[in-house]
Write an enzyme that holds these catalytic residues in place. Structure first.
Site, PDB file in Angstrom:
ATOM      1  N   GLU A  33      47.128  71.181  36.974  1.00 53.33           N
ATOM      2  CA  GLU A  33      47.709  71.162  35.830  1.00 53.33           C
ATOM      3  C   GLU A  33      48.023  69.879  35.259  1.00 53.33           C
ATOM      4  O   GLU A  33      48.091  69.342  34.077  1.00 53.33           O
ATOM      5  CB  GLU A  33      48.809  72.236  35.491  1.00 53.33           C
ATOM      6  CG  GLU A  33      48.440  73.667  35.365  1.00 53.33           C
ATOM      7  CD  GLU A  33      48.240  74.386  36.854  1.00 53.33           C
ATOM      8  OE1 GLU A  33      48.451  73.530  37.897  1.00 53.33           O
ATOM      9  OE2 GLU A  33      48.130  75.380  36.878  1.00 53.33           O
ATOM     10  N   HIS A  61      57.144  84.014  35.830  1.00 56.89           N
ATOM     11  CA  HIS A  61      56.176  84.268  34.894  1.00 56.89           C
ATOM     12  C   HIS A  61      56.608  84.731  33.663  1.00 56.89           C
ATOM     13  O   HIS A  61      55.864  85.216  32.821  1.00 56.89           O
ATOM     14  CB  HIS A  61      55.338  85.508  35.426  1.00 56.89           C
ATOM     15  CG  HIS A  61      54.022  84.877  36.402  1.00 56.89           C
ATOM     16  ND1 HIS A  61      54.211  84.415  37.611  1.00 56.89           N
ATOM     17  CD2 HIS A  61      52.657  85.361  36.519  1.00 56.89           C
ATOM     18  CE1 HIS A  61      52.884  83.974  38.058  1.00 56.89           C
ATOM     19  NE2 HIS A  61      52.352  84.719  37.335  1.00 56.89           N
TER      20      HIS A  61
END
Lengths: 350, 317
Positions: free
Chosen positions: A61, A130
């Protein structure tokens, strides 16, 4: 009845339009062309626009954010997607040190038109890594735009506007909004990246909601009607820059405000909004601005612990009644659904 | 590959000019008018000049904190660079960048920023633009031995190889990251290019103090890149003469020895070529460069500072 499509479909339509309209637009992200297509928001794009313009990425990323920036300053318009905000944290270096400053630190010589979509998770045991809502982090950085569309209509219009904007735009999308349908025009249109929206007018109190919390505010406003309290609901939808005019106009009128955030209260965007309102309207406020948001601990996983983690409409309604000098007397109706899903159609796993 | 006399002279001229600019910065620095950190490239001129000599103007170069040599070798405007270091409105970033943020779009020196390794993926992204638009541009990213320890560089190598991007990773190994020697940072049995090889990238090794060797290797690399055969990693051992940041020598503070420095000084990239250049030419060229530098410093010093208002401009495009 006008056409209704979901938030996910609206995002997909926006990207398809941008890919069609501008050959410099491309879409990348982990899972973008996979069978699930980022919860439906990128489905079919690779088939339609080819592997060169719509592609999967390595689990890198940080570098991929740099790649997006390098391509943007040399003429491309990348859309990069992360399935969770949490995953984008490994790219914070490129976002904060580089993308946000590339235009400024070279004296305006280059532009960085990048859109980074990040999804905010919630419920079904998403847990500590998350489900973070870190919009306040990004809002702290000059050079970034930060948006959080709530409705499908705004999702399409704001994403198109974001891709056409010449700055890095962080687009935070709440997972629980993905299935919600709304009237969405088939043609292309733009929604301002600088304006919050009054969802429902009212006179007694202003409820400012962030992302999914705007919907909880709407529900609270509905409940408040029964108590003869008229609540004005504002969907913040733009986190940076703060749309001071819309917020000030509303609170000037109502004199009371409840800011309901999907992030932590501590050093959150609700604190910034509260400060902005207090600095300008101190004399005309009928009660202190109140912040509601996530408690000061990470998101627990078990539904037994996470059920009461997020503000919900009854809690919002009760605080609103208090601010209006009334007894908090709303009782949560017994829910025949679990609190870790937006509705029964959401069955996980993420 | 035969390098003709004209080319050798040009390579030498370019190195001498960089050396003299850096020495002028070191000389003026104590005046305290250049109020930003400076990372001088003295001793490392051959890597910058050899690589950039293999490029065309349309090719793009990116760099890190020690970028003066790269900027000048790619054709970056000298006046704009010096003015930027002086924080003036005529600087290449209008005073918002300083020595660590150089750019000259017209010359194809896209940008340098000082977070080690951080410009590497950005250069790879520029190579993606070149590939997507079929522009035939080559992109060079200058990085150092320290950057090879950064995760983002390995992510970038992987992506560049995966997509066969036209990017040259030009790695100057000057043995130190600030004061930390390579031996406390990387295992001795593994070279930088071996580390790159693990990504499946084509690697080359050239003496970083031999401008002709660097030029030859870079020319080969560029041919490879233009044929669409994927990225190349070029390792160039070299040595920085002055302190990590600032105008002085610092062999006395204890992180490296005077002997080590002297052994590298004997290997001076400029001296190695001087015997190929006529002494008459040396004198006239030195004079000409000195004048150019004096003009650049005069320009920088006499340029106005940006006004305070400018600080809040260019936040958004």
């Amino acid at each position: 009845m006008k056409r209704q499509i979901s938030f996910a479909e609206a995002l997909c339509e926006a990207q398809a339009y941008c890919l069609e309209a501008n050959p410099n637009v491309y879409v990348m992200g982990l899972g973008v062309p996979d069978p699930k297509g980022i919860f439906g928001s990128t489905l079919g794009l690779q088939e339609r626009f080819g592997e060169k313009r719509v592609f999967d990425i390595p689990l890198s990323e940080n570098a991929i954010t740099g790649v997006a920036l390098g391509s943007a300053i040399t003429g491309m318009r990348p859309i990069l997607t992360h399935q969770r905000v949490d995953f984008a944290l490994v790219s914070i270096e490129q976002i904060v040190n580089q993308a946000a400053k590339w235009h400024y630190m070279f004296g305006g010589k280059m532009q960085a038109p990048i859109v980074i979509r990040m999804i905010v998770g919630r419920g079904w045991g998403q847990g500590p890594q998350h489900s973070q809502s870190l919009h306040a982090w990004f809002a702290h950085i000059p050079g970034l735009r930060v948006i959080m569309p709530t409705t499908a209509r705004d999702a399409k219009g704001m994403l198109i506007a974001a891709v056409e904007d010449n700055n890095p735009v962080i687009c935070l999308e709440h997972r629980w909004l993905y299935g919600l349908k709304d009237e969405v025009p088939e043609e292309d249109y733009r929604v301002s990246l600088e304006q919050s929206r009054v969802m429902q007018p009212g006179t007694d109190i202003t409820l400012i909601g962030v992302s999914y919390m705007a919907l909880e505010c709407l529900r609270a406003a509905e409940l408040l009607k029964e108590y003869r309290v008229s609540a004005e609901v504002i969907d913040l939808r733009v986190i940076r820059p703060i749309d001071k005019n819309t917020l000030l106009n509303s609170v000037q009128k109502t004199g009371r405000v409840l800011i309901v955030d999907h992030g932590h209260v501590m050093a959150g965007i609700s604190a910034e909004i509260s400060a902005v309102l207090t600095e300008s309207l101190f004399q005309s406020l009928k009660s202190p601005p109140i912040r509601l948001g996530l408690p000061d601990y990470p998101t627990p996983t078990s539904p037994a612990m996470s059920d009461h983690y997020y503000p919900e409409s009854h809690q919002i309604g009760n605080r609103a009644l208090e601010l209006c000098g009334r007894k908090p007397e709303m009782l949560p109706v017994i829910q025949n659904r679990r609190l870790d899903q937006p509705d029964s159609s959401f069955e996980g796993p993420f | 590959m035969m390098i003709d006399q004209t080319k050798i002279f040009e390579l030498w001229r370019c190195m001498l000019r960089i050396r003299m600019v850096e020495e002028a910065i070191a000389e003026h620095y104590p005046e305290q008018e250049m109020r930003c950190p400076v990372h001088l490239s003295i001793g490392q001129e051959a890597a910058a000049v050899g690589v950039c000599a293999a490029l065309q103007r349309k090719d793009w170069v990116f760099s890190g904190h020690r970028s003066h040599a790269h900027y000048l070798a790619k054709g970056g405007d000298l006046k704009c660079m010096v003015a930027e270091i002086y924080g003036k409105s005529t600087g290449c970033c209008g005073g918002k960048g300083g020595s660590m943020h150089l750019t000259d779009q017209a010359a194809g020196f896209i940008g340098a920023t000082p977070i080690v390794g951080s410009t590497v993926p950005i250069a790879v992204g520029a190579a993606l633009t070149s590939q997507l638009r079929e522009e035939g541009r080559v992109v060079v990213i200058f990085l150092g031995d320290g950057a090879m320890e950064a995760g983002v560089v390995h992510e970038s190598l992987n992506f560049a190889v995966l997509k066969k991007l036209p990017v040259l990773f030009a790695c100057e190994n000057n043995l130190y990251s600030v004061y930390s020697p390579l031996k406390v940072r990387q295992p001795p049995q593994r070279s930088l290019s071996q580390l790159a090889t693990g990504h499946g990238i084509q690697t080359m090794l050239a003496d970083g103090n031999d401008v002709c060797a660097v030029f030859e290797a870079s020319s080969k690399a560029c041919k490879f890149l233009k044929e669409g055969d994927g990225p190349v990693f070029l390792e160039m051992p070299t040595y920085r003469w002055r302190e990590h940041c600032g105008p002085n020598y610092d062999n006395d503070i204890g992180y490296r020895t005077e002997e080590e420095f002297e052994s590298w000084q004997l290997n001076d990239p400029l001296e190695r070529l001087t015997s190929y250049v006529e002494s008459k030419k040396i004198n006239s060229l030195t004079k000409k460069i000195r004048q150019e530098i004096q003009e650049a410093f005069a320009f920088a010093k006499s340029s106005p500072f940006p006004d305070g208002q400018a600080a809040s401009e260019d936040v958004y495009a």
